[in-house]
Design a protein around this motif. Sequence first.
Motif, PDB file in Angstrom:
ATOM      1  N   LEU A  63      -1.801  -7.636   2.503  1.00  0.00           N
ATOM      2  CA  LEU A  63      -1.672  -6.390   3.150  1.00  0.00           C
ATOM      3  C   LEU A  63      -0.058  -6.389   3.572  1.00  0.00           C
ATOM      4  N   GLU A  64       0.481  -7.341   3.928  1.00  0.00           N
ATOM      5  CA  GLU A  64       1.680  -7.439   4.592  1.00  0.00           C
ATOM      6  C   GLU A  64       2.671  -8.358   3.487  1.00  0.00           C
ATOM      7  N   SER A  65       2.397  -8.012   2.146  1.00  0.00           N
ATOM      8  CA  SER A  65       3.186  -8.671   1.179  1.00  0.00           C
ATOM      9  C   SER A  65       4.226  -7.673   0.680  1.00  0.00           C
ATOM     10  N   PRO A  66       5.565  -8.106   0.834  1.00  0.00           N
ATOM     11  CA  PRO A  66       6.696  -7.447   0.424  1.00  0.00           C
ATOM     12  C   PRO A  66       6.562  -7.567  -1.153  1.00  0.00           C
ATOM     13  N   LEU A  67       6.170  -8.496  -1.769  1.00  0.00           N
ATOM     14  CA  LEU A  67       6.210  -8.615  -3.411  1.00  0.00           C
ATOM     15  C   LEU A  67       5.079  -7.698  -3.860  1.00  0.00           C
ATOM     16  N   LEU A  68       4.150  -7.632  -3.158  1.00  0.00           N
ATOM     17  CA  LEU A  68       3.036  -6.731  -3.606  1.00  0.00           C
ATOM     18  C   LEU A  68       3.521  -5.311  -3.622  1.00  0.00           C
ATOM     19  N   ASP A  69       4.237  -5.249  -2.388  1.00  0.00           N
ATOM     20  CA  ASP A  69       4.611  -3.646  -2.317  1.00  0.00           C
ATOM     21  C   ASP A  69       5.726  -3.123  -3.616  1.00  0.00           C
ATOM     22  N   ARG A  70       6.477  -4.136  -3.898  1.00  0.00           N
ATOM     23  CA  ARG A  70       7.281  -4.179  -4.845  1.00  0.00           C
ATOM     24  C   ARG A  70       6.875  -3.997  -6.394  1.00  0.00           C
ATOM     25  N   LEU A  71       5.772  -4.790  -6.623  1.00  0.00           N
ATOM     26  CA  LEU A  71       4.910  -4.879  -7.730  1.00  0.00           C
ATOM     27  C   LEU A  71       4.214  -3.341  -7.909  1.00  0.00           C
ATOM     28  N   GLU A  72       3.689  -2.831  -6.866  1.00  0.00           N
ATOM     29  CA  GLU A  72       2.783  -1.739  -6.812  1.00  0.00           C
ATOM     30  C   GLU A  72       3.842  -0.534  -7.103  1.00  0.00           C
ATOM     31  N   ALA A  73       4.793  -0.524  -6.414  1.00  0.00           N
ATOM     32  CA  ALA A  73       5.789   0.438  -6.549  1.00  0.00           C
ATOM     33  C   ALA A  73       6.345   0.583  -8.090  1.00  0.00           C
ATOM     34  N   GLU A  74       6.428  -0.511  -8.832  1.00  0.00           N
ATOM     35  CA  GLU A  74       6.886  -0.397 -10.210  1.00  0.00           C
ATOM     36  C   GLU A  74       5.835   0.028 -10.946  1.00  0.00           C
ATOM     37  N   GLY A  75       4.580  -0.423 -10.687  1.00  0.00           N
ATOM     38  CA  GLY A  75       3.419   0.047 -11.603  1.00  0.00           C
ATOM     39  C   GLY A  75       3.329   1.664 -11.199  1.00  0.00           C
ATOM     40  N   LEU A  76       3.588   2.186 -10.276  1.00  0.00           N
ATOM     41  CA  LEU A  76       3.336   3.700  -9.857  1.00  0.00           C
ATOM     42  C   LEU A  76       4.672   4.218 -10.551  1.00  0.00           C
ATOM     43  N   ARG A  77       5.891   3.492 -10.758  1.00  0.00           N
ATOM     44  CA  ARG A  77       6.946   4.188 -11.381  1.00  0.00           C
ATOM     45  C   ARG A  77       6.542   4.391 -12.690  1.00  0.00           C
ATOM     46  N   GLN A  78       6.052   3.321 -13.335  1.00  0.00           N
ATOM     47  CA  GLN A  78       5.600   3.360 -14.804  1.00  0.00           C
ATOM     48  C   GLN A  78       4.759   4.416 -15.054  1.00  0.00           C
ATOM     49  N   ARG A  79       3.610   4.701 -14.100  1.00  0.00           N
ATOM     50  CA  ARG A  79       2.794   5.486 -14.370  1.00  0.00           C
ATOM     51  C   ARG A  79       3.242   7.099 -14.147  1.00  0.00           C
ATOM     52  N   ALA A  80       4.138   7.219 -13.284  1.00  0.00           N
ATOM     53  CA  ALA A  80       4.794   8.533 -13.093  1.00  0.00           C
ATOM     54  C   ALA A  80       5.662   8.931 -14.505  1.00  0.00           C
ATOM     55  N   GLU A  81       6.293   7.985 -14.973  1.00  0.00           N
ATOM     56  CA  GLU A  81       6.824   8.092 -16.154  1.00  0.00           C
ATOM     57  C   GLU A  81       6.012   8.885 -17.237  1.00  0.00           C
ATOM     58  N   HIS A  82       4.929   7.961 -17.352  1.00  0.00           N
ATOM     59  CA  HIS A  82       3.726   8.516 -18.264  1.00  0.00           C
ATOM     60  C   HIS A  82       3.493   9.823 -18.012  1.00  0.00           C
ATOM     61  N   LYS A  83       2.995  10.045 -17.137  1.00  0.00           N
ATOM     62  CA  LYS A  83       2.706  11.414 -16.481  1.00  0.00           C
ATOM     63  C   LYS A  83       3.848  12.551 -16.841  1.00  0.00           C
TER      64      LYS A  83
END
Length: 251
Positions: A63-83
């Motif tokens: 819940l407090e992982s900056p790395l997890l935040d960055r990874l989720e942001a990248e996943g969401l970026r890729q998903r946004a590009e697809h949409k």
Amino acid sequence: ARRQQRDWAEVPPGLELDRSDLTCPGGLRKVSELLQQRSYSCMLEALDIVEELRDAQGWKEALESPLLDRLEAEGLRQRAEHKMGVGCCSEAIWSCLQRALSLAPLRADLYVLRASCRLRSHWPPRGVPPGEIPPPSEAAGSDARSALHDCEEAIGREPDCAEAYHLALPLLFAWGELAAAERLARRGMIGMSDPCWVARFQVEHEYARELRLGLDRAQAMLTAEESKPPEARNPEALDRFLRHWLERAGR
């Protein structure tokens, strides 16, 4: 909402999930590996793991992982590009990019992608207005202003973000905001390290400058003509100047 069913057949060989990874830092490695594949199915699987990591009982670090935040942001970026690629621009913004920016507010590329989505939702497929932009009171005009703001946010974070300049300059020209276009093009000339982009923004800077100076002079000439008696006016001189000025502007 979390997808309740997974199509395991979509997961490429060698990337099947090890459930023990979901409660240890190995889960972060798995997410990173999946996102590096840059495929739609791997991206969805990576976002599923992120959600499970955040929900995992007792793993406060997730819940407090900056790395997890960055990874989720990248996943969401890729998903946004697809949409965006399939025309779901509004969904890309509200279901992906808003969350991604809250997780990684320093990423200029997220602002650029949101600006692209805003523009493409009204002017597909490239997001370039063909002519006059509606006023801000209309949805298209409001989104165009928001797109310009996103581009400014991106440039503020990365002065060499070429795509942000590329999206913003046509908007300023369409609005007739020539001084702002001139300033932005100059920022691009200074901020870019690629000589090709520097040369391109130099052309845009000169074009904006020529237009601005020409309009200022034309306005001064028109004001002077209007102050003269009708019999002393010379509209042909103003017409000749405008023709010459448009030729110099080069567009």
